[in-house]
Structure formats: C-alpha cells, structure tokens
Design a protein around this motif. Structure first.
Motif, PDB file in Angstrom:
ATOM      1  N   VAL A  67      -0.506 -21.878  25.141  1.00 27.61           N
ATOM      2  CA  VAL A  67       0.815 -22.165  24.509  1.00 27.61           C
ATOM      3  C   VAL A  67       1.891 -22.548  25.502  1.00 27.61           C
ATOM      4  CG1 VAL A  67       2.672 -21.333  23.146  1.00 27.61           C
ATOM      5  CG2 VAL A  67       0.373 -20.480  22.774  1.00 27.61           C
ATOM      6  N   GLY A  68       2.307 -23.714  25.273  1.00 30.87           N
ATOM      7  CA  GLY A  68       3.413 -24.382  26.152  1.00 30.87           C
ATOM      8  C   GLY A  68       2.709 -25.183  27.155  1.00 30.87           C
ATOM      9  N   ALA A  69       1.467 -25.222  27.462  1.00 30.38           N
ATOM     10  CA  ALA A  69       0.846 -26.302  28.376  1.00 30.38           C
ATOM     11  C   ALA A  69       0.964 -27.697  27.552  1.00 30.38           C
ATOM     12  CB  ALA A  69      -0.544 -25.825  28.578  1.00 30.38           C
ATOM     13  N   PRO A  70       1.174 -28.635  28.791  1.00 32.38           N
ATOM     14  CA  PRO A  70       1.188 -29.990  28.168  1.00 32.38           C
ATOM     15  C   PRO A  70       0.078 -30.501  27.445  1.00 32.38           C
ATOM     16  CG  PRO A  70       1.199 -29.999  30.439  1.00 32.38           C
ATOM     17  CD  PRO A  70       1.208 -28.682  30.019  1.00 32.38           C
ATOM     18  N   THR A  71      -1.361 -29.768  27.402  1.00 35.04           N
ATOM     19  CA  THR A  71      -2.544 -30.508  26.937  1.00 35.04           C
ATOM     20  C   THR A  71      -3.384 -29.516  26.301  1.00 35.04           C
ATOM     21  OG1 THR A  71      -4.030 -30.067  28.786  1.00 35.04           O
ATOM     22  CG2 THR A  71      -2.736 -32.098  28.829  1.00 35.04           C
ATOM     23  N   PHE A  72      -4.305 -29.854  25.442  1.00 35.09           N
ATOM     24  CA  PHE A  72      -5.170 -28.935  24.905  1.00 35.09           C
ATOM     25  C   PHE A  72      -6.466 -29.662  25.060  1.00 35.09           C
ATOM     26  CE2 PHE A  72      -6.613 -30.624  20.944  1.00 35.09           C
ATOM     27  CZ  PHE A  72      -5.842 -31.435  20.593  1.00 35.09           C
ATOM     28  N   THR A  73      -7.616 -28.819  25.071  1.00 33.06           N
ATOM     29  CA  THR A  73      -8.844 -29.280  25.222  1.00 33.06           C
ATOM     30  C   THR A  73      -9.807 -28.974  24.138  1.00 33.06           C
ATOM     31  OG1 THR A  73      -9.590 -27.626  26.808  1.00 33.06           O
ATOM     32  CG2 THR A  73      -8.474 -29.355  28.028  1.00 33.06           C
TER      33      THR A  73
ATOM     34  N   VAL B 214      -8.452 -25.457  33.129  1.00 29.63           N
ATOM     35  CA  VAL B 214      -9.225 -26.288  34.536  1.00 29.63           C
ATOM     36  C   VAL B 214      -9.220 -27.962  34.271  1.00 29.63           C
ATOM     37  CG1 VAL B 214     -11.569 -26.576  35.993  1.00 29.63           C
ATOM     38  CG2 VAL B 214     -10.380 -24.140  35.382  1.00 29.63           C
ATOM     39  N   ALA B 215      -9.628 -28.169  32.929  1.00 27.80           N
ATOM     40  CA  ALA B 215      -9.779 -29.357  32.535  1.00 27.80           C
ATOM     41  C   ALA B 215      -8.219 -30.151  32.714  1.00 27.80           C
ATOM     42  CB  ALA B 215     -10.216 -29.368  31.167  1.00 27.80           C
ATOM     43  N   GLU B 216      -6.954 -29.309  32.325  1.00 30.68           N
ATOM     44  CA  GLU B 216      -5.967 -29.864  32.466  1.00 30.68           C
ATOM     45  C   GLU B 216      -5.467 -30.146  33.876  1.00 30.68           C
ATOM     46  OE1 GLU B 216      -2.421 -28.593  30.141  1.00 30.68           O
ATOM     47  OE2 GLU B 216      -1.862 -27.704  31.737  1.00 30.68           O
ATOM     48  N   THR B 217      -5.678 -29.247  34.719  1.00 27.35           N
ATOM     49  CA  THR B 217      -5.361 -29.379  36.202  1.00 27.35           C
ATOM     50  C   THR B 217      -6.154 -30.648  36.582  1.00 27.35           C
ATOM     51  OG1 THR B 217      -5.138 -27.033  36.572  1.00 27.35           O
ATOM     52  CG2 THR B 217      -5.672 -28.288  38.383  1.00 27.35           C
ATOM     53  N   VAL B 218      -7.441 -30.722  36.374  1.00 28.19           N
ATOM     54  CA  VAL B 218      -8.134 -32.034  36.905  1.00 28.19           C
ATOM     55  C   VAL B 218      -7.679 -33.086  36.203  1.00 28.19           C
ATOM     56  CG1 VAL B 218     -10.430 -33.113  36.579  1.00 28.19           C
ATOM     57  CG2 VAL B 218     -10.278 -30.629  37.436  1.00 28.19           C
ATOM     58  N   ALA B 219      -7.202 -33.274  34.900  1.00 28.55           N
ATOM     59  CA  ALA B 219      -6.936 -34.479  34.352  1.00 28.55           C
ATOM     60  C   ALA B 219      -5.306 -34.893  34.889  1.00 28.55           C
ATOM     61  CB  ALA B 219      -7.046 -34.152  32.610  1.00 28.55           C
ATOM     62  N   LEU B 220      -4.637 -33.832  34.982  1.00 33.38           N
ATOM     63  CA  LEU B 220      -3.174 -34.403  35.419  1.00 33.38           C
ATOM     64  C   LEU B 220      -3.341 -34.706  36.976  1.00 33.38           C
ATOM     65  CD1 LEU B 220      -1.219 -31.213  34.225  1.00 33.38           C
ATOM     66  CD2 LEU B 220      -1.131 -33.559  33.293  1.00 33.38           C
ATOM     67  N   LYS B 221      -4.319 -34.177  37.914  1.00 35.68           N
ATOM     68  CA  LYS B 221      -4.356 -34.596  39.205  1.00 35.68           C
ATOM     69  C   LYS B 221      -5.022 -36.152  38.846  1.00 35.68           C
ATOM     70  CE  LYS B 221      -4.616 -34.652  43.496  1.00 35.68           C
ATOM     71  NZ  LYS B 221      -3.369 -34.928  44.182  1.00 35.68           N
TER      72      LYS B 221
ATOM     73  N   LEU C 104     -18.936 -32.971  28.030  1.00 37.26           N
ATOM     74  CA  LEU C 104     -17.596 -33.483  28.646  1.00 37.26           C
ATOM     75  C   LEU C 104     -16.479 -32.470  27.990  1.00 37.26           C
ATOM     76  CD1 LEU C 104     -16.834 -34.824  25.587  1.00 37.26           C
ATOM     77  CD2 LEU C 104     -18.001 -36.674  26.521  1.00 37.26           C
ATOM     78  N   TYR C 105     -15.189 -32.940  28.597  1.00 37.49           N
ATOM     79  CA  TYR C 105     -14.092 -32.525  27.903  1.00 37.49           C
ATOM     80  C   TYR C 105     -13.180 -33.585  27.366  1.00 37.49           C
ATOM     81  CZ  TYR C 105     -14.308 -27.933  30.469  1.00 37.49           C
ATOM     82  OH  TYR C 105     -14.807 -26.642  30.946  1.00 37.49           O
ATOM     83  N   VAL C 106     -12.548 -33.427  26.119  1.00 40.65           N
ATOM     84  CA  VAL C 106     -11.683 -34.243  25.744  1.00 40.65           C
ATOM     85  C   VAL C 106     -10.163 -33.487  25.854  1.00 40.65           C
ATOM     86  CG1 VAL C 106     -10.667 -35.061  23.554  1.00 40.65           C
ATOM     87  CG2 VAL C 106     -12.978 -34.994  23.851  1.00 40.65           C
ATOM     88  N   VAL C 107      -9.269 -34.215  26.932  1.00 38.80           N
ATOM     89  CA  VAL C 107      -7.925 -33.429  26.978  1.00 38.80           C
ATOM     90  C   VAL C 107      -7.045 -34.390  26.270  1.00 38.80           C
ATOM     91  CG1 VAL C 107      -6.398 -33.229  28.710  1.00 38.80           C
ATOM     92  CG2 VAL C 107      -8.724 -33.283  29.179  1.00 38.80           C
ATOM     93  N   ALA C 108      -6.353 -33.778  25.189  1.00 34.09           N
ATOM     94  CA  ALA C 108      -5.331 -34.148  24.508  1.00 34.09           C
ATOM     95  C   ALA C 108      -3.798 -33.580  24.715  1.00 34.09           C
ATOM     96  CB  ALA C 108      -5.748 -34.364  23.189  1.00 34.09           C
ATOM     97  N   SER C 109      -2.998 -34.438  24.385  1.00 32.10           N
ATOM     98  CA  SER C 109      -1.563 -34.013  24.372  1.00 32.10           C
ATOM     99  C   SER C 109      -1.181 -32.946  23.323  1.00 32.10           C
ATOM    100  CB  SER C 109      -0.581 -35.383  24.259  1.00 32.10           C
ATOM    101  OG  SER C 109       0.800 -34.823  24.138  1.00 32.10           O
ATOM    102  N   SER C 110      -0.633 -31.825  23.968  1.00 34.19           N
ATOM    103  CA  SER C 110      -0.023 -30.904  22.835  1.00 34.19           C
ATOM    104  C   SER C 110       1.322 -31.288  22.199  1.00 34.19           C
ATOM    105  CB  SER C 110       0.040 -29.521  23.556  1.00 34.19           C
ATOM    106  OG  SER C 110       0.954 -29.602  24.597  1.00 34.19           O
ATOM    107  N   GLN C 111       1.708 -32.392  22.588  1.00 30.55           N
ATOM    108  CA  GLN C 111       3.045 -32.831  21.858  1.00 30.55           C
ATOM    109  C   GLN C 111       2.940 -34.164  21.207  1.00 30.55           C
ATOM    110  OE1 GLN C 111       4.074 -32.386  26.092  1.00 30.55           O
ATOM    111  NE2 GLN C 111       3.999 -30.546  25.103  1.00 30.55           N
TER     112      GLN C 111
END
Lengths: 308, 308
Positions: free
Chosen positions: A59-65, A297-304, A86-93
């Motif tokens: 909750v509050g993170a910029p993405t969900f997966t 983990v997926a968010e960290t990688v996707a943001l990087k 695979l991971y799908v990384v999507a915006s929580s906004q």
C-alpha cells in the motif's frame, strides 16, 4: 510498453537492492500494509505442468505487480528449462502497465534466497556460522551464495536425499558435502532445507539445541520437510500465517492441533524489532513466499531500469 | 518475447475470428472443458482504481492466457483513459510465454460485444430486430455494431439514465434515441443493458412479452440492471453459473431464493444445441464474462500474429 530482458534484470537486481526490497516488503506484510490475494493456479497434467499467477501490492508503493510463473517438469526432454515466467509491473496511480520483466523465474529464485538469508541472519546465534544446506537444487546453490553475503560462514555443508546429487557439489569452491543429512546437522549452527520432499528429511533428535532452521521447500499442499515433533517444541516464525497454514511446513501440525498458530511470529516483525534468541532453543522459519515480496523486488528492478 | 501493439491486434481481431473464438469458448465452458480460476482483485481506493487478474485455459488448446485489466476512474483528470491492460499468452505445452497482447482492454470490449450479440442472436425471435440499447458507454456503442454483424436490425434505439449522454448519440448513423427507457422497451424485440447501474433500470411491466434481454453490465457484486420480479418469470440463460450467482444480475434473486439456479441454462449449451423460443416468453441472458472466452480470443489473435 518496455520489455526488460534477463540480462538487464540481472544487472539491476543487485543483492543489496534485492535484500533491501525483500526486507521492507516482509516488514510491510507483517504490518498488514500489503494486498496479497490468494494465488491462482492452472494445471496441465498432460505435460506435467502448472502455472501460478500472483498479484501483489504494498500500500502506497508507486507500482503493483502480477507474476506469472510456470513449471513444466518434462521440459528437459525438449532441452528446455522447467521454469518460465515474467512480471507485469503497473502503476498504482493510473493502472498503466509500465514494464514487463522477462525474468524466466530468476527474480523469484533470488527473492527466495534473500528471504532465507535474512531469516537465518536475524534468527541464528551471533557470529560466524556453520551452515548445513539440505537439498541439491537451485535454491540449495543460491543459499550458499546469499547467506555468505549477510554473514561470515565458517563452513557450508551440503547434504541431501540423493548421494549422486550431493556428489555434484564436490568441486564447488567453499562448500563441503556430508555423507548423510544427520552428519551435516551434527555440526550445524544453522540449516536451510530446500527440497521438494513430502516427508520429514530428518528426525527431531538429529537437531542440536541452539540450531536455527530456515525451511523454503514446502510451496504446495502435501510438501513437508520438517518433523512435526520438532515443530511442537521449536520457536516458530513464518513469512505469512495464512499460507503456512495452507501449505507450509507448519500446515500439517497446525491442522492436527499440535501447533498453536497464535505462537507463530511473523518474519517481518522479527526483522523490524530484532530477536532475542533463547540460547538453547531450536528456531524454525517456515517461508512460503509472499506476493508482496515479489512486488517489491520487481518494483525495485523496474524503477532502476527506468520504467517511468 | 513478442509484444503486439494495439494496431496489430486490431488487424488480427476481425469480427469473424472473434465471434468464432467466443462461440467455441462458451461451448467448451458449458461442457466443462475449461479451467477458469476465480479472478484476483487489487484495490487502489486513493486513486479510485482497481485491477483484475483473470487466468483462463480451454483444455487441449495450445495456449493459456493471463489477463491483467485495470480501471482507474479518475484518469480522465490526467487526460488518460480509465482502462488499461494486457494479455500474457503462454504455451500450454512448455509454459513459455509466447506473446504479450498490449490491447489496452480492447479485446475484452470486443469479446463482451461479441458474446452479447451471439446471445441475442440465438435467443431472440427470428427475423429482423428492433434493438433497444440501454446505456451510453463503450459497450452500448459496440452493441449496435456487433449485433448488426450477426442479424438484420430494423431499428436501433439508444436509451439511458442520463439524457445528455443519450443525446450524444443523436448524430450516430443508423441509431435513434428514445426519451425514456420505457419508450425504447415499448417497441423493442431485443434489449441490451450495458450500464454500471446498482438498481433496476426499468419495471418488469415495461417489458413486452416475447422480448429478449441480454444484460452485460453487472460485473461486480452490488451491480444490478434488471428487476427481480422480471427474473422470476423469465427464461434464464447465463454464461457462467458460479459468476452470475456471485455478482451477475441473477445473484440477488438467487441468493434471496426467488430464482432456482438449476433452471438457468448455459449460453454455451444453447449456442451448441439451439433454442426453441416459447413465443410469448421473456428471455434473459445474464453475461458476466468468462476467462475461457478471454483465453480463446487472445489465442486466436496471438496465433494469427504468429506467436509460434
């Protein structure tokens, strides 16, 4: 829509980043700041395969997966690996899909190894450890590496159910092999069990007082690595209570009424608050893998990798 | 890993292919030849958003799919569409991910319109129809197009709850608007309801004997388009019994005991065997959207685009 390859993901998923993401996600999960709906499964019995779909959000993170992971256990006959995903990384906004991480299941392997090492580090006795690893698969290999990143290891001893698989570790640097599981337990301060076993790997009496055990193998109902009479006397820690009750090592004992679920501590709480180890106690961390950890983990990688 | 863009998907998803895939999937679903685990949801109340994850597999098909669909209902403030999403298409033989269909939710929109038209076509009285469409959103617009592909339409009449939204259809070719919902029902042979209403859109008495109604709006618990006293006397058809019991238009009546679930026929069975329409009966098809239909449409498109 960006698709990040495994090569890119490997560069972005440094152990420091993975450890930090896993640790933060486990704490968030213990504090009920996560959304982790029950995973969805499809079965492909004609090809000895299954697919798991796991959504996760802190909750509050910029993405969900959303993680799609498949295991097709006859793929080796075709010269293909068993696991894909695979991971799908999507915006929580906005709900927009930001990136696909085409990780072939490696992020799951790394987060599992990282969570195991974090659990062993916080729960085992202080100082350099003699680590016994029971199992000979990917997680057994990763356990040696990832534990060493957090703690000095005096010895790493591999043991398992199949001597020929154990023998394949004979020339791995920094690793010894033991002829039996009991031999490894006889000298270990800390133990990682990473097998697909459906029955206990050893007798409760084989475990020395003061030993810590991190169990990562039981990921489906019916799997079991540890003896129930060990679990009834050990100090118990789990990454997720509901999941361990469904399919973790504690499931059988909890369902039979031998284990009181209210005594089980959450790993995230221990990581946040620390752990005062009763010196002669046996501690057991039962890890089933939490969707919120995947998300972190997926968010960290996707943001990087610059998904924004 | 291939990512197919919406432009490619639009070319591959011809109405003929979509109709054929939807029809075959509905029949397979009625014959219990599908795996459709319950969908998974995440909620993002701070952004008025939700995410749905739906897996689907038709037993024996070369692929299975995982659909991620998001709805963020304040996105218009950012100049963004509310709906996003994609399909992951994977091999049912090896688990490998074959393709991503980056469809922004359009495949779901088309399969919903196709299923509605198939239901109306098989269940309504024969010959050219006067079709009333209740609703003014995307599905209302698609209903006119997709019904016309299957059946000659004498008149298409749009009505709805908000006159200003109905007025926006005034210049759409081939479409009339009605001042009230009751006016549209007074002349209709067939009706499509495609609203997000949470209470009945009209009274049971407004519906003429011999009318067929296809309801596609109720996709979450709490939504309801049709009056319960209409449902207790109508001939009932659903795409999926479990889903309509959970959140379809029939849910409320079935839970309250007014509707016997054993009298509900499956749309796939009717599409396979045909339907003998009692001449003065009112028929209702309650469609909630089946994961197997998603899987079939995505597979058809992915195979056409050459995912193998």
């Amino acid at each position: 829509l960006k698709v990040h390859t495994l090569e890119e993901i490997e560069l972005a998923a440094t152990p420091n980043r993975v450890f930090e993401a896993v640790r933060a996600a486990l704490i968030a999960h213990a504090e009920a700041r996560t959304q982790v709906p029950p995973p969805t499964h499809l079965l492909f019995p004609q090809c000895d395969g299954d697919a798991h779909v796991k959504a996760g959000y802190i909750v509050g993170a910029p993405t969900f997966t959303v993680k799609v992971a498949t295991g097709f256990y006859s793929n080796h006959k075709l010269g293909l690996p068993s696991n894909h995903g695979l991971y799908v990384v999507a915006s929580s906004q906005t709900g927009e899909v930001l990136a696909i991480l085409d990780d072939y299941g490696w992020l799951t392997a790394w987060r599992t190894a990282a969570a195991a090492a974090l659990a062993t580090d916080v729960l085992s006795r202080p100082g350099p450890l003699t680590l016994a690893i029971i199992g000979t698969g990917l997680q057994a290999r990763l356990a040696a590496e990832w534990h060493r990143l957090l703690r000095p290891l005096r010895r790493v001893i591999i043991a398992g159910r199949r001597p020929e698989a154990v023998a394949s570790f004979a020339r791995v640097p920094g690793v010894e092999t033991a002829p039996t599981i009991a031999d490894a337990l006889a000298v270990a301060d800390a133990v990682v069990t990473a097998t697909a076993s459906t029955k206990p790997l050893f007798a409760a009496a084989a475990v020395r007082p003061g030993t810590h055990i991190t169990a990562v193998g039981a990921d489906l109902p019916g799997k079991q690595e540890l003896p129930v009479d060990l679990l009834t006397t050990a100090v118990l820690i789990a990454d997720d209570l509901e999941q361990t009750l469904d399919h973790g090592d504690l499931a059988q004992g909890m369902r039979a009424g031998f284990i009181d679920p209210t005594v089980v501590r959450l790993l995230g709480q221990v990581l946040r608050d620390g752990f005062e180890r009763p010196s002669d106690a046996i501690t057991v961390a039962d890890l089933t893998g939490v969707g919120a950890v995947d998300a972190a983990v997926a968010e960290t990688v996707a943001l990087k990798l610059g998904c924004h």
